[in-house]
Design a protein around this motif. Structure first.
Motif, mmCIF file in Angstrom:
data_model
loop_
_atom_site.group_PDB
_atom_site.id
_atom_site.type_symbol
_atom_site.label_atom_id
_atom_site.label_comp_id
_atom_site.label_asym_id
_atom_site.label_seq_id
_atom_site.Cartn_x
_atom_site.Cartn_y
_atom_site.Cartn_z
ATOM 1 N N GLU A 29 11.009 -0.017 -0.691
ATOM 2 C CA GLU A 29 9.880 -0.950 -0.829
ATOM 3 C C GLU A 29 8.586 -0.299 -0.357
ATOM 4 O O GLU A 29 8.602 0.623 0.464
ATOM 5 C CB GLU A 29 10.153 -2.202 0.025
ATOM 6 C CG GLU A 29 10.200 -1.877 1.517
ATOM 7 C CD GLU A 29 10.563 -3.053 2.406
ATOM 8 O OE1 GLU A 29 11.493 -3.794 2.040
ATOM 9 O OE2 GLU A 29 9.915 -3.215 3.452
ATOM 10 N N HIS A 31 5.319 0.780 1.495
ATOM 11 C CA HIS A 31 4.968 0.883 2.913
ATOM 12 C C HIS A 31 3.496 1.241 3.081
ATOM 13 O O HIS A 31 3.142 2.104 3.903
ATOM 14 C CB HIS A 31 5.872 1.893 3.622
ATOM 15 C CG HIS A 31 7.136 1.270 4.139
ATOM 16 N ND1 HIS A 31 8.166 0.903 3.321
ATOM 17 C CD2 HIS A 31 7.520 0.900 5.397
ATOM 18 C CE1 HIS A 31 9.133 0.348 4.049
ATOM 19 N NE2 HIS A 31 8.763 0.330 5.307
ATOM 20 N N THR A 39 10.836 4.677 3.130
ATOM 21 C CA THR A 39 10.786 4.715 4.604
ATOM 22 C C THR A 39 12.000 4.081 5.291
ATOM 23 O O THR A 39 12.628 4.705 6.155
ATOM 24 C CB THR A 39 9.483 4.033 5.114
ATOM 25 O OG1 THR A 39 8.365 4.776 4.612
ATOM 26 C CG2 THR A 39 9.422 3.996 6.633
ATOM 27 N N ASP A 40 12.339 2.849 4.912
ATOM 28 C CA ASP A 40 13.396 2.131 5.653
ATOM 29 C C ASP A 40 14.768 2.754 5.431
ATOM 30 O O ASP A 40 15.594 2.793 6.349
ATOM 31 C CB ASP A 40 13.441 0.662 5.225
ATOM 32 C CG ASP A 40 12.193 -0.091 5.654
ATOM 33 O OD1 ASP A 40 11.408 0.455 6.446
ATOM 34 O OD2 ASP A 40 12.021 -1.228 5.189
ATOM 35 N N GLY A 109 17.404 -0.421 8.954
ATOM 36 C CA GLY A 109 16.045 0.099 8.917
ATOM 37 C C GLY A 109 15.030 -0.885 8.361
ATOM 38 O O GLY A 109 13.880 -0.513 8.127
ATOM 39 N N HIS A 164 4.677 -4.267 9.632
ATOM 40 C CA HIS A 164 5.207 -3.630 8.419
ATOM 41 C C HIS A 164 4.390 -2.378 8.116
ATOM 42 O O HIS A 164 3.187 -2.376 8.285
ATOM 43 C CB HIS A 164 5.176 -4.563 7.201
ATOM 44 C CG HIS A 164 5.752 -3.881 5.998
ATOM 45 N ND1 HIS A 164 7.094 -3.556 5.914
ATOM 46 C CD2 HIS A 164 5.184 -3.386 4.878
ATOM 47 C CE1 HIS A 164 7.304 -2.900 4.785
ATOM 48 N NE2 HIS A 164 6.162 -2.786 4.143
ATOM 49 N N GLU A 169 7.638 3.923 12.268
ATOM 50 C CA GLU A 169 8.527 4.306 11.158
ATOM 51 C C GLU A 169 7.862 5.377 10.280
ATOM 52 O O GLU A 169 8.531 6.302 9.802
ATOM 53 C CB GLU A 169 8.989 3.092 10.340
ATOM 54 C CG GLU A 169 7.900 2.340 9.622
ATOM 55 C CD GLU A 169 8.423 1.106 8.881
ATOM 56 O OE1 GLU A 169 9.638 0.978 8.672
ATOM 57 O OE2 GLU A 169 7.586 0.267 8.496
#
Ligand SMILES: [Zn+2]
Length: 251
Positions: A29, A31, A39-40, A109, A164, A169
């Protein structure tokens, strides 16, 4: 130890002395303007790899698409329906349980996965109870929940950490994949923070995708510290999970 790089005989040998496995779960998704879409999933997968090394545990393939419906207003985001993820988790756990795995540690994550993963655990436990199958245990822990990680991001970023596309992260991905660092100006430096409803509302309130963060502060050096704190914190949590009192014979 990644499951993918074992042979079936090696897995059989592992199962003679251990029944635990780490399952990384992330999301694909947006970022924000300088955060990677992966990223996650990248953070979950790579921190799980480090955790597995420290805890001498097997690490399953990453569940890399999660619950990201609220990010669908931004190109490149992928999402599953919650019911799909519930089935996917249930079927993956059942496949591993058929070989003798009993303790499933989901290293998360993405905050948006939490409610659905907990629902998947409830479905799984209910189905196994109805079928009279042996007890299994599932635990979900997000990598930023470790004490060491919380302390670090407070020191490094304070209020600019955000909710977010967080500074921490983005720092972890910059440490792991410096060749993919994006240097894009952010305006405002710290993104707005509020609640939101659906994907359209999210895009309206957070036009560049970030919530409350300033990931321009993220450096690969910070990312290395955060990565190491996360891997050691998660390894400690994994060992504590396995050490909990257990009556594997109970049905
Ligand atoms: Zn994220």
């Amino acid at each position: 130890m990644q499951l993918w790089f074992q042979t079936w005989q090696e897995v059989e040998t592992y199962l003679q002395h251990a029944q635990g496995i780490i399952i990384p779960i992330g999301s694909t998704e947006q970022h924000g303007p300088n955060g990677l879409i992966g990223t996650d999933a990248i953070c979950a997968e790579q921190i799980a790899r480090g955790t597995g090394e420290l805890a001498n545990a097997l690490v399953a393939p990453t569940i890399s698409v999660g619950i990201a419906g609220h990010h669908m207003g931004f190109a490149g985001t992928m999402t599953l329906a919650p019911t799909t993820l519930i089935r996917l988790i249930g079927e993956q756990v059942e496949a591993l349980a058929a070989h003798g795995f009993r303790s499933f540690f989901f290293l998360n994550g993405h905050g948006g996965n939490i409610a659905t993963v907990q629902a998947a655990f409830a479905e799984l436990h209910a189905a196994r109870w109805r079928a009279g199958l042996p007890e299994v245990r599932c635990k979900l822990l997000s990598w930023w929940e470790c004490d060491g990680v919380q302390k670090l991001w407070r020191e490094l970023y304070g209020d600019a950490e955000g909710l977010h596309a967080t500074a921490s992260e983005v720092a972890v991905t910059r440490y792991l994949f410096p060749e993919h660092i994006k240097n894009v100006p952010l305006d405002p430096a710290i993104a707005p923070t509020s609640h939101f409803y659906d994907a359209r509302d999210y895009r309206r309130r957070f036009p560049d995708g970030r919530i409350g963060s300033n990931p321009a502060l993220s450096t690969p050096q910070d990312g290395e510290k955060l990565y190491k704190a996360a891997a050691s914190g998660m390894a400690e949590a994994y060992r504590a999970f396995l050490a909990e009192p257990w009556d594997g014979a109970a049905v």
